[in-house]
Design an enzyme around this catalytic site. Sequence first.
Site, PDB file in Angstrom:
ATOM      1  N   GLY A 172       0.837  -1.213   0.000  1.00  0.00           N
ATOM      2  CA  GLY A 172       0.000   0.000   0.000  1.00  0.00           C
ATOM      3  C   GLY A 172       0.862   1.248   0.000  1.00  0.00           C
ATOM      4  N   ASP A 231       4.954  -4.756   6.154  1.00  0.00           N
ATOM      5  CA  ASP A 231       5.420  -6.100   6.528  1.00  0.00           C
ATOM      6  C   ASP A 231       5.425  -7.091   5.354  1.00  0.00           C
ATOM      7  OD1 ASP A 231       2.695  -6.122   6.559  1.00  0.00           O
ATOM      8  OD2 ASP A 231       2.490  -7.075   8.524  1.00  0.00           O
ATOM      9  N   ARG A 262      -6.329  -2.427   9.173  1.00  0.00           N
ATOM     10  CA  ARG A 262      -6.922  -3.767   9.333  1.00  0.00           C
ATOM     11  C   ARG A 262      -6.597  -4.440  10.653  1.00  0.00           C
ATOM     12  NH1 ARG A 262      -5.321  -5.867   3.621  1.00  0.00           N
ATOM     13  NH2 ARG A 262      -3.396  -5.017   4.423  1.00  0.00           N
ATOM     14  N   ARG A 273       1.200  -5.314  -5.295  1.00  0.00           N
ATOM     15  CA  ARG A 273       1.364  -6.463  -4.401  1.00  0.00           C
ATOM     16  C   ARG A 273       1.555  -7.646  -5.347  1.00  0.00           C
ATOM     17  NH1 ARG A 273      -0.712  -4.302   0.687  1.00  0.00           N
ATOM     18  NH2 ARG A 273      -2.474  -2.918   0.356  1.00  0.00           N
ATOM     19  N   ASP A 303      -0.313   2.482   8.298  1.00  0.00           N
ATOM     20  CA  ASP A 303      -0.824   1.762   9.469  1.00  0.00           C
ATOM     21  C   ASP A 303       0.016   1.926  10.744  1.00  0.00           C
ATOM     22  OD1 ASP A 303      -2.763   0.848   7.786  1.00  0.00           O
ATOM     23  OD2 ASP A 303      -2.030  -1.211   7.651  1.00  0.00           O
ATOM     24  N   ASP A 320       2.184   0.002  11.882  1.00  0.00           N
ATOM     25  CA  ASP A 320       2.171  -1.274  12.615  1.00  0.00           C
ATOM     26  C   ASP A 320       3.489  -2.032  12.490  1.00  0.00           C
ATOM     27  OD1 ASP A 320       1.901  -1.742   9.931  1.00  0.00           O
ATOM     28  OD2 ASP A 320       0.388  -3.300  10.109  1.00  0.00           O
ATOM     29  N   THR A 323       4.138   2.785   5.465  1.00  0.00           N
ATOM     30  CA  THR A 323       2.744   2.330   5.507  1.00  0.00           C
ATOM     31  C   THR A 323       1.973   3.259   6.428  1.00  0.00           C
ATOM     32  OG1 THR A 323       1.240   0.660   6.411  1.00  0.00           O
ATOM     33  CG2 THR A 323       3.489   0.568   7.230  1.00  0.00           C
TER      34      THR A 323
END
Length: 323
Positions: free
Chosen positions: A11, A103, A172, A72, A128, A130, A126
């Site tokens: 992403g 990741d 997510r 991806r 996120d 995360d 990213t």
Amino acid sequence: MKKIAVFTSGGDAPGMNACIRAVVRGAIYYETEVYGIYRGFQGMIEGDFVKMESHSVSNILQHGGTILKSARSMDFKTKAGRKLAYNNLKSKGIDGIVAIGGDGTFTGATLFFKEYGIPVIGVPGTIDNDIFGTDKTIGFDTAVNTTLDAIDKIRDTADSHGRIFFIEVMGRDSGYIAIQSAIGGGAESVILPEKDATAQDVVQHLKDGIRREKSFSIVVVAEKDDPGYAVELANAVKENIESKDIRVTILGHIQRGGTPTSTDRTLASRLGLGAVEGLLDGKKDVMAGVINDKMVYTPLKDAISKTKPLNPDLIRAMKILSI
Ligand code: F6P
């Protein structure tokens, strides 16, 4: 090391362009040739490379998206795909790689390093946030600011009509965007992937607010695997709170675009340069990150497998301030 390559994968995130610029300019500063690979691992397999010069990255750092495009790649999950990628890198004489992504990108990068031994350094890009091994990932700050802009606007109309709004944000598996936008956006409630909360919990909290004369409410919901969880939750809540109109807004990919904030531009620039300097210093199979304002290099396997838990202080602050 004479030639390195850089790509973006997974992403996209605002600030990736600033990072590409830093890798290219950093490499040129250290008299290293640099290639851009289009569309991440897929472009590596298809030999979609471009030689980059200092001017190739002029006037890009303020733009969202990625000039190298992203993908991806399913083909890279196969041995045959990775072999093709290796042959392409070898034929160009590339002896180091900077992989900007999350990741999924790092999983491909570390596997490729183990199979073919070409030194690789990851850069966390990213929205996120995360990724273990860095306080913040590239794009997170911009994404949160984008959600706050949207929440502020929704508050205006929620207030005018005395409504309850469910606002779904990305992330997510990780509630970083959700918790930070809930606190910054003054939300009444937040639903995080890290914490189980039922529709009944939300109903109770909202009813308590109504009793305390709150005229409107905002509930921030982290998406689940597929967008739309906020609709499900809103429907369940609707059955129990009939006195209020309920509306849902899914922010979706708006959060992935836009001009990177100053924080993201600076982080991306530091990490891009840090990745080049790490490679030239002999580091491999690691990710460049910034922790407590210092550059650190974390093994890719840890960046992928270790979790960076939400700060419990934020969850506590949210609880207290949303009464
Ligand atoms: O990982 C970044 C992210 O934006 C997630 O927050 C989101 O769930 C996902 O990517 C969406 O992916 P796609 O762009 O493939 O729909």
